[in-house]
Design a protein around this motif. Structure first.
Motif, PDB file in Angstrom:
ATOM      1  N   ALA A   1     -99.837  25.026  30.232  1.00  0.00           N
ATOM      2  CA  ALA A   1    -100.867  26.017  30.673  1.00  0.00           C
ATOM      3  C   ALA A   1    -100.379  27.509  30.513  1.00  0.00           C
ATOM      4  CB  ALA A   1    -101.425  25.596  32.157  1.00  0.00           C
TER       5      ALA A   1
ATOM      6  N   THR B   1     -95.919  24.662  32.295  1.00  0.00           N
ATOM      7  CA  THR B   1     -96.587  26.263  32.456  1.00  0.00           C
ATOM      8  C   THR B   1     -95.646  27.104  31.560  1.00  0.00           C
ATOM      9  OG1 THR B   1     -95.546  26.615  34.679  1.00  0.00           O
ATOM     10  CG2 THR B   1     -97.870  25.718  34.472  1.00  0.00           C
TER      11      THR B   1
ATOM     12  N   TYR C   1    -103.903  21.536  35.911  1.00  0.00           N
ATOM     13  CA  TYR C   1    -103.797  22.075  34.445  1.00  0.00           C
ATOM     14  C   TYR C   1    -103.832  20.931  33.233  1.00  0.00           C
ATOM     15  CZ  TYR C   1    -101.810  25.928  36.865  1.00  0.00           C
ATOM     16  OH  TYR C   1    -101.738  27.294  37.820  1.00  0.00           O
TER      17      TYR C   1
END
Length: 307
Positions: A10, A92, A64
Motif C-alpha cells: 500500500a 507499505t 490494506y
C-alpha cells in the motif's frame, strides 16, 4: 501469460514543495493511500496493456490487503495465487513527492518478507511465457522462481530493485536485466550514475548479462544486446508524479516480450507506458490502456521524424 512473483504494498503518499533534507521537517499534503508495490505495479501495468497476468505474492489480513487485491483484480490481474497471512501486516511504502514530481520511498516489507519458496505455484511459473521478478521479497524465493522458469525455458525479466547483491545463480537464470542509472552504478562500483552505453555494456558483461535495459527516466532507456547498445528517447510529457513509472516500464517490457517483440521494440512500449504513468498521480492508478500507450508512442515517433 506473464507471471509476476513479488511484492504488494500500500503506497502512503504525501506531496510537498520539496523533499526534506536529513533531520529536516517539511509540511506536506493530506496522506493519500493507493495500491502499489513494485511487482504488483508491474502486473497491473501489463494487464492494463491487455496481457494475461497472474500475481504471486503475500498480503496480511489488514485494511490494506483489500485495497491491493481489489485493485489488482480490477486491472485484470489473476490473484488466486496471492497468499493471505493471518496476523501479518500488508507491506507499505512511505512516499514523498516534490513539486518537480521526484520522489523518495521507504518500504516496510510486512507480509512480502514472508513469501517463501514453498508458496510458489511451480506449474504456473513453468507454463508462463515471461516471469517478472524484483527484489522486495526474500532472495531465496526470487531465486527459486527464476530456477523454475529457467528449467522450463521461460523468459526471466529481473528488475534489480531495490538494489542489493544477488547470487550469481540468479543472474545466470536472468534473460533480461532491468536497472536504472543508480542500480547500474552500484553494479559497477562507480561513485556516480553511469549512463554511457559502452560502459553499461562492459559492466553488464562482467556479471554475465548480455541482454539488459537501463532506464534513464525522462531521457528514455538504453537497450543492451549482443549486437550493441541502442538509446531510445522517451516521449516528452509534463510529469506530475514519477511514482511507479519504472514499474510501468517493466510491466510493458514484459508484455512486449510475451508478444514476441524484440527487446528494443518491447522497450519502446515500456518507454511510452512509463512516460504516460508520470502524467498522473499514484502508481497503478496512473497506468495507461494499450490504446493510450500506443497513441503516445505513435505521436512521439512522429515528432522525432525529420521534417
Amino acid at each position: 501469460m506473464i507471471v509476476v512473483v513479488g511484492s504488494m504494498n500500500a503506497d502512503l503518499s504525501v506531496r510537498a514543495s520539496r523533499l526534506p533534507l536529513p533531520g529536516e521537517t517539511v509540511i506536506g499534503s493530506d496522506i493519500d493511500v493507493r495500491p502499489g508495490g513494485k511487482s504488483s505495479n508491474q502486473a497491473a501495468a501489463a494487464a492494463r496493456l491487455g496481457a494475461t497476468v497472474a500475481m504471486v505474492g503475500a498480503v496480511g489480513d489488514d485494511q490494506y490487503a483489500k485495497i491491493l487485491l481489489d485493485s489488482a483484480a480490477a486491472a485484470g490481474v489473476g490473484i488466486s495465487d496471492v497468499v493471505t497471512l493471518p496476523g501479518a501486516a500488508t507491506g507499505t511504502a512511505m512516499i514523498v513527492v516534490d513539486a518537480a514530481a521526484e520522489n523518495t520511498i521507504v518500504v516496510s516489507p510486512g507480509a512480502n518478507d514472508q513469501l517463501r519458496p514453498e508458496d510458489l505455484p511451480e506449474r504456473l511459473v513453468s507454463d508462463a511465457s515471461v516471469l517478472c521478478l524484483a527484489l522486495e521479497t526474500p532472495i531465496e524465493t526470487v531465486l527459486r522462481a527464476a530456477e523454475i522458469a529457467e528449467e522450463a525455458g521461460t523468459t526471466v525479466v529481473l528488475n534489480l530493485s531495490p538494489y542489493r547483491e544477488v547470487p550469481p545463480e540468479l543472474l545466470r537464470a536472468t534473460t533480461v536485466l532491468v536497472v536504472n542509472e543508480h542500480e547500474l552504478a552500484c553494479l559497477s562500483g562507480a561513485s556516480e550514475d553511469v549512463v554511457d552505453g559502452e560502459v553499461a555494456q562492459r559492466v553488464l558483461a562482467a556479471i554475465g548479462i548480455t541482454n539488459a535495459v537501463v532506464t534513464l527516466g525522462a531521457d528514455g532507456a538504453l537497450v543492451v544486446t549482443p549486437g550493441g547498445v541502442t538509446h531510445l528517447a522517451a516521449p516528452r510529457v509534463e510529469a506530475v508524479d514519477t511514482t511507479g513509472s519504472g514499474d510501468a516500464f517493466t510491466g510493458a517490457l514484459a508484455t512486449g516480450l510475451a508478444e514476441g517483440r524484440s527487446l528494443t521494440d518491447a522497450a519502446r512500449l515500456g518507454n511510452a507506458t512509463g512516460a504516460y504513468a508520470a502524467t498522473r498521480a499514484g502508481a497503478q492508478t496512473s497506468y495507461p490502456s494499450r490504446r493510450e500507450a500506443e497513441e503516445l508512442l505513435r505521436s512521439a515517433m512522429q515528432a522525432s521524424r525529420p521534417a
